[in-house]
Design an enzyme around this catalytic site. Structure first.
Site, PDB file in Angstrom:
ATOM      1  N   ASN A 147     -43.977-100.572   5.790  1.00 34.65           N
ATOM      2  CA  ASN A 147     -43.673-101.805   5.038  1.00 34.65           C
ATOM      3  C   ASN A 147     -42.228-101.843   4.552  1.00 34.65           C
ATOM      4  O   ASN A 147     -41.890-102.621   3.667  1.00 34.65           O
ATOM      5  CB  ASN A 147     -44.664-101.976   3.874  1.00 34.65           C
ATOM      6  CG  ASN A 147     -44.735-100.753   2.986  1.00 34.65           C
ATOM      7  OD1 ASN A 147     -43.833 -99.910   3.007  1.00 34.65           O
ATOM      8  ND2 ASN A 147     -45.782-100.647   2.202  1.00 34.65           N
ATOM      9  N   ARG A 285     -40.414 -97.937  -8.053  1.00 34.95           N
ATOM     10  CA  ARG A 285     -41.566 -97.608  -8.881  1.00 34.95           C
ATOM     11  C   ARG A 285     -41.225 -97.954 -10.321  1.00 34.95           C
ATOM     12  O   ARG A 285     -40.098 -97.758 -10.767  1.00 34.95           O
ATOM     13  CB  ARG A 285     -41.918 -96.109  -8.792  1.00 34.95           C
ATOM     14  CG  ARG A 285     -42.609 -95.702  -7.499  1.00 34.95           C
ATOM     15  CD  ARG A 285     -43.998 -96.318  -7.341  1.00 34.95           C
ATOM     16  NE  ARG A 285     -44.641 -95.940  -6.097  1.00 34.95           N
ATOM     17  CZ  ARG A 285     -44.656 -96.692  -4.989  1.00 34.95           C
ATOM     18  NH1 ARG A 285     -44.059 -97.863  -4.961  1.00 34.95           N
ATOM     19  NH2 ARG A 285     -45.289 -96.277  -3.910  1.00 34.95           N
ATOM     20  N   GLN A 314     -50.500 -99.184 -13.087  1.00 33.62           N
ATOM     21  CA  GLN A 314     -50.945-100.334 -12.292  1.00 33.62           C
ATOM     22  C   GLN A 314     -52.465-100.317 -12.197  1.00 33.62           C
ATOM     23  O   GLN A 314     -52.994 -99.287 -11.764  1.00 33.62           O
ATOM     24  CB  GLN A 314     -50.305-100.283 -10.904  1.00 33.62           C
ATOM     25  CG  GLN A 314     -48.834-100.637 -10.963  1.00 33.62           C
ATOM     26  CD  GLN A 314     -48.155-100.727  -9.604  1.00 33.62           C
ATOM     27  OE1 GLN A 314     -46.977-100.977  -9.531  1.00 33.62           O
ATOM     28  NE2 GLN A 314     -48.880-100.526  -8.534  1.00 33.62           N
ATOM     29  N   HIS A 333     -47.797-105.781  -7.703  1.00 30.97           N
ATOM     30  CA  HIS A 333     -47.214-104.911  -6.668  1.00 30.97           C
ATOM     31  C   HIS A 333     -47.626-105.425  -5.278  1.00 30.97           C
ATOM     32  O   HIS A 333     -48.706-105.091  -4.776  1.00 30.97           O
ATOM     33  CB  HIS A 333     -47.713-103.482  -6.892  1.00 30.97           C
ATOM     34  CG  HIS A 333     -47.003-102.461  -6.072  1.00 30.97           C
ATOM     35  ND1 HIS A 333     -47.091-101.121  -6.319  1.00 30.97           N
ATOM     36  CD2 HIS A 333     -46.183-102.568  -5.005  1.00 30.97           C
ATOM     37  CE1 HIS A 333     -46.367-100.453  -5.438  1.00 30.97           C
ATOM     38  NE2 HIS A 333     -45.806-101.325  -4.623  1.00 30.97           N
TER      39      HIS A 333
HETATM   40  P1  NDP Z   1     -37.057 -93.307   2.289  1.00 32.33           P
HETATM   41  O1  NDP Z   1     -37.621 -91.946   2.170  1.00 32.33           O
HETATM   42  O2  NDP Z   1     -36.686 -93.824   3.616  1.00 32.33           O
HETATM   43  O3  NDP Z   1     -35.768 -93.447   1.389  1.00 32.33           O
HETATM   44  C1  NDP Z   1     -35.668 -92.948   0.113  1.00 32.33           C
HETATM   45  C2  NDP Z   1     -34.247 -92.506  -0.085  1.00 32.33           C
HETATM   46  O4  NDP Z   1     -34.069 -92.189  -1.456  1.00 32.33           O
HETATM   47  C3  NDP Z   1     -33.866 -91.269   0.717  1.00 32.33           C
HETATM   48  O5  NDP Z   1     -32.823 -91.629   1.596  1.00 32.33           O
HETATM   49  C4  NDP Z   1     -33.408 -90.294  -0.366  1.00 32.33           C
HETATM   50  O6  NDP Z   1     -32.210 -89.680  -0.081  1.00 32.33           O
HETATM   51  C5  NDP Z   1     -33.076 -91.198  -1.499  1.00 32.33           C
HETATM   52  N1  NDP Z   1     -33.085 -90.546  -2.798  1.00 32.33           N
HETATM   53  C6  NDP Z   1     -34.004 -89.708  -3.299  1.00 32.33           C
HETATM   54  N2  NDP Z   1     -33.663 -89.368  -4.566  1.00 32.33           N
HETATM   55  C7  NDP Z   1     -32.511 -90.012  -4.833  1.00 32.33           C
HETATM   56  C8  NDP Z   1     -31.668 -90.042  -5.968  1.00 32.33           C
HETATM   57  N3  NDP Z   1     -31.954 -89.329  -7.063  1.00 32.33           N
HETATM   58  N4  NDP Z   1     -30.552 -90.805  -5.927  1.00 32.33           N
HETATM   59  C9  NDP Z   1     -30.239 -91.497  -4.799  1.00 32.33           C
HETATM   60  N5  NDP Z   1     -31.024 -91.494  -3.691  1.00 32.33           N
HETATM   61  C10 NDP Z   1     -32.136 -90.764  -3.725  1.00 32.33           C
HETATM   62  O7  NDP Z   1     -38.111 -94.274   1.573  1.00 32.33           O
HETATM   63  P2  NDP Z   1     -38.249 -95.850   1.690  1.00 32.33           P
HETATM   64  O8  NDP Z   1     -36.905 -96.448   1.712  1.00 32.33           O
HETATM   65  O9  NDP Z   1     -39.200 -96.213   2.753  1.00 32.33           O
HETATM   66  O10 NDP Z   1     -38.986 -96.154   0.298  1.00 32.33           O
HETATM   67  C11 NDP Z   1     -38.343 -95.911  -0.927  1.00 32.33           C
HETATM   68  C12 NDP Z   1     -39.323 -96.108  -2.068  1.00 32.33           C
HETATM   69  O11 NDP Z   1     -39.675 -97.489  -2.161  1.00 32.33           O
HETATM   70  C13 NDP Z   1     -40.668 -95.394  -1.888  1.00 32.33           C
HETATM   71  O12 NDP Z   1     -40.606 -94.046  -2.286  1.00 32.33           O
HETATM   72  C14 NDP Z   1     -41.569 -96.208  -2.769  1.00 32.33           C
HETATM   73  O13 NDP Z   1     -41.547 -95.682  -4.088  1.00 32.33           O
HETATM   74  C15 NDP Z   1     -40.951 -97.588  -2.762  1.00 32.33           C
HETATM   75  N6  NDP Z   1     -41.769 -98.547  -1.999  1.00 32.33           N
HETATM   76  C16 NDP Z   1     -42.195 -99.682  -2.623  1.00 32.33           C
HETATM   77  C17 NDP Z   1     -42.985-100.595  -1.975  1.00 32.33           C
HETATM   78  C18 NDP Z   1     -43.418-101.863  -2.645  1.00 32.33           C
HETATM   79  O14 NDP Z   1     -44.352-102.525  -2.154  1.00 32.33           O
HETATM   80  N7  NDP Z   1     -42.793-102.273  -3.734  1.00 32.33           N
HETATM   81  C19 NDP Z   1     -43.448-100.366  -0.595  1.00 32.33           C
HETATM   82  C20 NDP Z   1     -42.852 -99.181   0.013  1.00 32.33           C
HETATM   83  C21 NDP Z   1     -42.092 -98.297  -0.695  1.00 32.33           C
HETATM   84  P3  NDP Z   1     -31.913 -88.510   0.894  1.00 32.33           P
HETATM   85  O15 NDP Z   1     -32.014 -89.104   2.254  1.00 32.33           O
HETATM   86  O16 NDP Z   1     -30.499 -88.190   0.549  1.00 32.33           O
HETATM   87  O17 NDP Z   1     -32.890 -87.456   0.577  1.00 32.33           O
END
Ligand code: NDP
Length: 391
Positions: A147, A285, A314, A333
């Site tokens: 998603n 989140r 939630q 959500h």
């Molecule tokens: P990804 O794993 O592709 O991306 C998350 C990124 O966050 C990674 O690149 C990671 O970096 C980076 N990261 C982790 N910690 C930090 C930090 N402290 N500062 C900066 N960057 C950080 O996940 P997605 O993009 O697919 O999803 C992200 C989040 O979105 C999910 O974890 C979920 O909580 C939320 N989500 C919400 C949805 C909704 O319906 N609202 C649906 C799907 C997801 P690095 O590569 O450097 O490790």
């Protein structure tokens, strides 16, 4: 034979739909970057139908029962007398969605003696206490990418609706009124603004790509820097720390996972660093933001707007302050549970279950925890509490 406990959100108030506004779904062949969509052996549902609610059952019943397994589906997940708590002790597999999370905290995990696999039908497994799951050797998997684009589109919508003062203007129409000045006195253009993303993973990067045509200046902060080619393609400015980005951005979108490092990343102190009148968009989140600090920032005009779809807990209580704080564009959500997203994560859950029952490896892309440690996507994107990291 296994017992599969599946926690899904309730059906619509008017009952499970018999018709839909559109027939079928666009065909998507690959995710950006080339990862394939889920590849289950078979699906027993019609893509485009409601799969994430209790009657939709993620399209799993026929498959699981034909193998002799037991499928329990419930939306009743809160408190020790809930169906979830009653069914958990002898469940082998738990499936839950971030939209209606069955919180698998340490206490619940200690009672789930048979649990081997926790599947997130979506992305983001923070509703599972990963430290406890890791100690118990439970495999945690999610449907990576299912998603991400749905959410990126949602973020662009939230940014534009906030900046244009869309929701307040729309309510004039619904309330049968007409005051243009009232609508226009908070309405701006995105063009020319500085827009930053906290994280440029799948959602963050897809959002930055979709924002580029608005002629904005793009920024991001990340643990692993993107390639020079991507930075050049989007004319992206990288910030090694969040503060330097917050200082100059008019719009900030949060796209990192919730973990030990990001909980309450946005608090009174970090919000103060932001530009006066900035917009903050959070579809990551709820707990990445300090609930009351957000309310204070909106009330004193530090933030011009806050929008998102994620809360804690939630569902939130009826008196949760984010329901009534000024200049908010909150929804339940829903960003990641559009009908196309549901079809992808239902197929991904089926793929994971087929692997599990056939003794085949679950794709690395889907793994968060395996054999007592962070694995696959989890090893890349998640951080555990420090005591566990050291272990
Ligand atoms: P990804 O794993 O592709 O991306 C998350 C990124 O966050 C990674 O690149 C990671 O970096 C980076 N990261 C982790 N910690 C930090 C930090 N402290 N500062 C900066 N960057 C950080 O996940 P997605 O993009 O697919 O999803 C992200 C989040 O979105 C999910 O974890 C979920 O909580 C939320 N989500 C919400 C949805 C909704 O319906 N609202 C649906 C799907 C997801 P690095 O590569 O450097 O490790």
């Amino acid at each position: 034979m296994a017992k599969i406990l599946c926690v899904l959100y309730d059906d619509p108030i008017s009952g499970y739909p018999s018709t839909y506004p559109r027939a079928g779904l666009p065909i998507i062949k690959n995710y950006p970057g080339g990862q394939t969509l889920p590849t289950p052996h078979k699906i027993d549902f019609l893509p485009g139908t409601l799969l994430g609610s209790t009657s939709g059952e993620l399209g799993l019943r026929e498959f699981l029962e034909s193998l002799g397994h037991t499928l329990i589906v419930t939306s009743d997940k809160e408190g020790e007398h809930s169906a979830f708590d009653q069914e958990l002790p002898d469940a082998d597999i738990v499936i839950s969605q971030p939209f209606w999370p069955a919180y698998l905290n340490a206490e619940r995990l200690s009672k789930a003696k048979k649990l081997k696999l926790a599947i997130t039908a979506g992305i983001g497994s923070d509703h599972v206490d990963l430290n406890s799951a890791l100690e118990k050797g439970i495999t945690v998997a999610e449907i990576t990418y299912c998603n991400s684009i749905s959410v990126a589109e949602f973020i662009v919508m939230l940014i534009v609706t906030q900046i244009k003062n869309y929701l307040a203007s729309h309510s004039w129409v619904e309330n049968k009124g007409w005051n243009i000045a009232d609508c226009a006195s908070r309405s701006y253009d995105l063009e020319g603004m500085q827009v930053g993303s906290v994280a440029a993973g799948r959602i963050g990067l897809a959002t930055l790509r979709r924002l580029k045509p608005f002629d904005v200046k793009l920024h991001y902060t990340e643990r692993h820097r993107l390639s020079p080619e991507i930075e050049a393609e989007l004319n992206l400015t990288y910030h090694p720390n969040i503060r330097s980005m917050l200082k100059i951005c008019d719009v900030v979108t949060i796209n990192c996972p919730l973990d030990g490092e990001t909980e309450h990343l946005f608090n009174d102190e970090t919000l103060e660093v932001m530009k006066n009148g900035a917009y903050l968009i959070n579809t990551a989140r709820g707990k990445v933001c300090d609930r009351d600090a957000i309310v204070r920032a909106l009330e004193r005009g530090k933030l011009a707007g806050y929008a998102g779809d994620v809360w804690f807990p939630q569902p939130p209580s009826a008196d949760h302050p984010w329901r009534t704080m000024p200049h908010q564009g909150m929804t339940p959500h829903i960003a990641g549970t559009s009908l196309p997203a549901q079809a992808r994560y239902a197929a991904g859950v089926r793929e994971i279950l087929e692997c599990f029952f056939n003794g085949r490896a679950i794709r690395d892309e889907y793994l968060i925890l395996k054999e007592g440690k962070l694995a696959g996507t989890g090893a890349h994107s998640y951080r555990l509490r420090r005591s566990q990291e050291a272990a």
